[in-house]
Write a protein that holds these residues in place. Structure first.
Motif, PDB file in Angstrom:
ATOM      1  N   SER A  59       0.854  -1.198   0.000  1.00  0.00           N
ATOM      2  CA  SER A  59       0.000   0.000   0.000  1.00  0.00           C
ATOM      3  C   SER A  59       0.883   1.239   0.000  1.00  0.00           C
ATOM      4  O   SER A  59       1.856   1.310   0.751  1.00  0.00           O
ATOM      5  CB  SER A  59      -0.938   0.054   1.211  1.00  0.00           C
ATOM      6  OG  SER A  59      -1.576   1.333   1.261  1.00  0.00           O
ATOM      7  N   ALA A  60       0.509   2.227  -0.823  1.00  0.00           N
ATOM      8  CA  ALA A  60       1.265   3.491  -0.884  1.00  0.00           C
ATOM      9  C   ALA A  60       0.792   4.474   0.184  1.00  0.00           C
ATOM     10  O   ALA A  60       1.165   5.649   0.154  1.00  0.00           O
ATOM     11  CB  ALA A  60       1.152   4.113  -2.268  1.00  0.00           C
ATOM     12  N   GLY A  61      -0.031   4.000   1.126  1.00  0.00           N
ATOM     13  CA  GLY A  61      -0.409   4.864   2.255  1.00  0.00           C
ATOM     14  C   GLY A  61      -1.649   5.690   1.953  1.00  0.00           C
ATOM     15  O   GLY A  61      -2.457   5.360   1.073  1.00  0.00           O
ATOM     16  N   TYR A  62      -1.786   6.752   2.704  1.00  0.00           N
ATOM     17  CA  TYR A  62      -2.923   7.679   2.587  1.00  0.00           C
ATOM     18  C   TYR A  62      -3.051   8.122   1.127  1.00  0.00           C
ATOM     19  O   TYR A  62      -2.048   8.380   0.457  1.00  0.00           O
ATOM     20  CB  TYR A  62      -2.605   8.886   3.450  1.00  0.00           C
ATOM     21  CG  TYR A  62      -3.778   9.713   3.902  1.00  0.00           C
ATOM     22  CD1 TYR A  62      -4.081   9.822   5.252  1.00  0.00           C
ATOM     23  CD2 TYR A  62      -4.561  10.402   2.992  1.00  0.00           C
ATOM     24  CE1 TYR A  62      -5.144  10.603   5.668  1.00  0.00           C
ATOM     25  CE2 TYR A  62      -5.625  11.174   3.396  1.00  0.00           C
ATOM     26  CZ  TYR A  62      -5.913  11.273   4.737  1.00  0.00           C
ATOM     27  OH  TYR A  62      -6.964  12.045   5.151  1.00  0.00           O
ATOM     28  N   ASP A  63      -4.271   8.238   0.638  1.00  0.00           N
ATOM     29  CA  ASP A  63      -4.466   8.743  -0.723  1.00  0.00           C
ATOM     30  C   ASP A  63      -4.222  10.253  -0.719  1.00  0.00           C
ATOM     31  O   ASP A  63      -5.035  11.028  -0.205  1.00  0.00           O
ATOM     32  CB  ASP A  63      -5.892   8.434  -1.197  1.00  0.00           C
ATOM     33  CG  ASP A  63      -6.079   8.800  -2.662  1.00  0.00           C
ATOM     34  OD1 ASP A  63      -5.282   9.617  -3.186  1.00  0.00           O
ATOM     35  OD2 ASP A  63      -7.013   8.267  -3.286  1.00  0.00           O
ATOM     36  N   GLY A 105       3.866   5.225   4.587  1.00  0.00           N
ATOM     37  CA  GLY A 105       3.099   6.222   5.344  1.00  0.00           C
ATOM     38  C   GLY A 105       2.073   5.629   6.287  1.00  0.00           C
ATOM     39  O   GLY A 105       2.357   4.738   7.092  1.00  0.00           O
ATOM     40  N   GLY A 106       0.853   6.143   6.151  1.00  0.00           N
ATOM     41  CA  GLY A 106      -0.213   5.742   7.053  1.00  0.00           C
ATOM     42  C   GLY A 106      -0.522   4.255   6.998  1.00  0.00           C
ATOM     43  O   GLY A 106      -1.026   3.684   7.982  1.00  0.00           O
ATOM     44  N   ALA A 107      -0.221   3.603   5.872  1.00  0.00           N
ATOM     45  CA  ALA A 107      -0.480   2.151   5.797  1.00  0.00           C
ATOM     46  C   ALA A 107       0.389   1.404   6.805  1.00  0.00           C
ATOM     47  O   ALA A 107       0.022   0.324   7.274  1.00  0.00           O
ATOM     48  CB  ALA A 107      -0.229   1.637   4.381  1.00  0.00           C
TER      49      ALA A 107
HETATM   50  O1  YZS Z   1       0.600   9.001 -12.216  1.00  0.00           O
HETATM   51  P1  YZS Z   1      -0.604   8.121 -11.935  1.00  0.00           P
HETATM   52  O2  YZS Z   1      -1.941   8.767 -12.106  1.00  0.00           O
HETATM   53  O3  YZS Z   1      -0.484   6.745 -12.566  1.00  0.00           O
HETATM   54  O4  YZS Z   1      -0.525   7.821 -10.369  1.00  0.00           O
HETATM   55  C1  YZS Z   1       0.652   7.286  -9.779  1.00  0.00           C
HETATM   56  C2  YZS Z   1       0.890   7.948  -8.444  1.00  0.00           C
HETATM   57  O5  YZS Z   1       0.646   9.329  -8.458  1.00  0.00           O
HETATM   58  C3  YZS Z   1      -0.155   7.226  -7.586  1.00  0.00           C
HETATM   59  N1  YZS Z   1       0.201   7.257  -6.171  1.00  0.00           N
HETATM   60  C4  YZS Z   1      -0.578   7.798  -5.246  1.00  0.00           C
HETATM   61  N2  YZS Z   1      -1.760   8.416  -5.335  1.00  0.00           N
HETATM   62  C5  YZS Z   1      -2.306   8.872  -4.181  1.00  0.00           C
HETATM   63  N3  YZS Z   1      -1.736   8.716  -2.980  1.00  0.00           N
HETATM   64  C6  YZS Z   1      -0.543   8.101  -2.839  1.00  0.00           C
HETATM   65  N4  YZS Z   1      -0.012   7.936  -1.623  1.00  0.00           N
HETATM   66  C7  YZS Z   1       0.105   7.618  -4.021  1.00  0.00           C
HETATM   67  N5  YZS Z   1       1.270   6.956  -4.272  1.00  0.00           N
HETATM   68  C8  YZS Z   1       1.293   6.754  -5.585  1.00  0.00           C
HETATM   69  O6  YZS Z   1      -0.119   5.871  -8.063  1.00  0.00           O
HETATM   70  C9  YZS Z   1       0.331   5.848  -9.405  1.00  0.00           C
HETATM   71  C10 YZS Z   1       1.539   4.955  -9.501  1.00  0.00           C
HETATM   72  O7  YZS Z   1       2.606   5.584  -8.774  1.00  0.00           O
HETATM   73  P2  YZS Z   1       4.096   5.657  -9.327  1.00  0.00           P
HETATM   74  O8  YZS Z   1       4.832   6.604  -8.452  1.00  0.00           O
HETATM   75  O9  YZS Z   1       4.104   5.905 -10.792  1.00  0.00           O
HETATM   76  O10 YZS Z   1       4.557   4.137  -9.071  1.00  0.00           O
HETATM   77  P3  YZS Z   1       6.043   3.614  -8.811  1.00  0.00           P
HETATM   78  O11 YZS Z   1       7.034   4.284  -9.704  1.00  0.00           O
HETATM   79  O12 YZS Z   1       5.920   2.126  -8.865  1.00  0.00           O
HETATM   80  O13 YZS Z   1       6.413   4.048  -7.329  1.00  0.00           O
HETATM   81  C11 YZS Z   1       5.718   3.503  -6.234  1.00  0.00           C
HETATM   82  C12 YZS Z   1       5.955   4.382  -4.976  1.00  0.00           C
HETATM   83  C13 YZS Z   1       5.118   3.806  -3.843  1.00  0.00           C
HETATM   84  C14 YZS Z   1       7.459   4.277  -4.598  1.00  0.00           C
HETATM   85  C15 YZS Z   1       5.607   5.848  -5.287  1.00  0.00           C
HETATM   86  O14 YZS Z   1       4.315   5.874  -5.891  1.00  0.00           O
HETATM   87  C16 YZS Z   1       5.589   6.712  -4.097  1.00  0.00           C
HETATM   88  O15 YZS Z   1       6.648   7.131  -3.574  1.00  0.00           O
HETATM   89  N6  YZS Z   1       4.372   7.027  -3.627  1.00  0.00           N
HETATM   90  C17 YZS Z   1       4.204   7.850  -2.410  1.00  0.00           C
HETATM   91  C18 YZS Z   1       4.364   6.965  -1.197  1.00  0.00           C
HETATM   92  C19 YZS Z   1       4.226   7.751   0.076  1.00  0.00           C
HETATM   93  O16 YZS Z   1       5.092   8.564   0.443  1.00  0.00           O
HETATM   94  N7  YZS Z   1       3.115   7.546   0.773  1.00  0.00           N
HETATM   95  C20 YZS Z   1       2.859   8.208   2.041  1.00  0.00           C
HETATM   96  C21 YZS Z   1       1.564   8.974   1.949  1.00  0.00           C
HETATM   97  N8  YZS Z   1       1.327   9.676   3.235  1.00  0.00           N
HETATM   98  C22 YZS Z   1       0.709   9.086   4.266  1.00  0.00           C
HETATM   99  O17 YZS Z   1       0.278   7.959   4.211  1.00  0.00           O
HETATM  100  C23 YZS Z   1       0.491   9.896   5.552  1.00  0.00           C
HETATM  101  C24 YZS Z   1      -0.329  11.120   5.326  1.00  0.00           C
HETATM  102  S1  YZS Z   1       2.065  10.275   6.267  1.00  0.00           S
HETATM  103  O18 YZS Z   1       2.813  11.062   5.260  1.00  0.00           O
HETATM  104  O19 YZS Z   1       1.812  11.085   7.455  1.00  0.00           O
HETATM  105  O20 YZS Z   1       2.751   9.058   6.612  1.00  0.00           O
END
Ligand code: YZS
Length: 257
Positions: A59-63, A105-107
């Motif tokens: 899971s990539a966490g919070y949307d 993240g939140g996941a």
């Molecule tokens: O470009 P499209 O439309 O295909 O969308 C992309 C990403 O924008 C989307 N996506 C997300 N959308 C909403 N919320 C998210 N958290 C999110 N993460 C990704 O999914 C499509 C595929 O993503 P890519 O980046 O192209 O995929 P990839 O190159 O395989 O990389 C995967 C990861 C997971 C490494 C990358 O997507 C990434 O760094 N995502 C963000 C992960 C993250 O930091 N999540 C934490 C979110 N924050 C929280 O849960 C809390 C609020 S907190 O910050 O407090 O912990």
């Protein structure tokens, strides 16, 4: 988004929204909460939460697209993540988390609220609020403090790097790390063991552990001060920059204002 099954009193919730990296938005979380309730109502004595085998991202966490506008608390009490955590804590049967790939993240908080965690070799956990500039909240921090040694948690928060499941297993944060081809059978074996134990004793044990470990010794003044400090952070330029940067897939530039 979520497939539900029940066999031999083991309930399974499979996150299948992998095209969107199982982001924890309202729709997915509502299905998760309803799925848990339905499985328990239908007689599940234990629930496994998992995703499709072989995924890169659990899971990539919070949307990020569902975060409230700048200036509002991103972790207020009715946001999806908080609702999911409460549902897991209130669930009267043990929840097993079956992990593979990366958790973000939140996941991670969801994972830490499972009763038992089994991960495939190579899984990683990234706790990322400091990457986005999010002021994490007290009940969320409790979820982590309850299962991660303090210095390990601090390093996870400050560095916001991927931590291998193998490292977390050394500290007992993750119960088992197994080869990915054994993951499903290994987790199911644990679940089947649980179905042979006393449901009422398990339920009251979980209720007590949850109540005791969630008791935060904070005065009302301290709580209000923390909320004021958090408000200053989610109203800051840096938080706006963190969220904008992640949407634009670039590194944030924090200015401490
Ligand atoms: O470009 P499209 O439309 O295909 O969308 C992309 C990403 O924008 C989307 N996506 C997300 N959308 C909403 N919320 C998210 N958290 C999110 N993460 C990704 O999914 C499509 C595929 O993503 P890519 O980046 O192209 O995929 P990839 O190159 O395989 O990389 C995967 C990861 C997971 C490494 C990358 O997507 C990434 O760094 N995502 C963000 C992960 C993250 O930091 N999540 C934490 C979110 N924050 C929280 O849960 C809390 C609020 S907190 O910050 O407090 O912990």
């Amino acid at each position: 988004m979520i497939e539900i099954s029940l066999k031999e009193r083991v309930g399974q919730l499979k996150l299948t929204h992998t095209r969107k990296l199982n982001v924890m938005g309202n729709a997915l979380v509502t299905q998760l909460i309803n799925g848990l309730a339905k499985l328990v109502a239908d007689g599940a004595l234990v629930v496994i939460i998992k995703t499709l085998p072989g995924v890169k991202v659990w899971s990539a966490g919070y949307d990020i697209n569902e975060l409230p506008p700048h200036g509002q608390d991103p972790l207020e009490c009715d946001e999806p993540l908080r609702r999911a955590v409460r549902a897991m804590q209130a669930c009267p049967v043990p929840i097993l988390m079956q992990l593979e790939g990366s958790v973000w993240g939140g996941a991670c908080e969801l994972v830490m609220n499972a009763d038992i965690i089994v991960a495939a070799e190579g899984s990683v956990i990234s706790f990322t609020p400091s990457r986005l500039g999010v002021p994490y909240n007290p009940s969320g921090i409790m979820s982590f403090l309850n299962c991660i040694p303090l210095h390990v948690l601090k390093e996870m928060f400050y560095r916001a790097q991927q931590v291998p499941a193998e490292r977390l297993a050394q500290y007992g944060v993750i119960n088992y790390v197994v080869p990915s081809h054994e993951l499903a059978a290994f987790t199911l074996d644990i679940a089947l063991d649980i179905t042979k134990t006393a449901p009422l004793a398990n339920s009251v044990f979980k209720e007590q552990v949850t109540s005791i470990t969630n008791s935060i010794p904070l005065t009302s003044n301290e709580f209000e001060r923390i909320e004021a400090s958090r408000r200053a952070v989610y109203c800051s330029h840096d938080y706006l920059e963190g969220v904008t940067a992640i949407k634009e897939k670039r590194s944030p530039v924090f200015k401490r204002r």
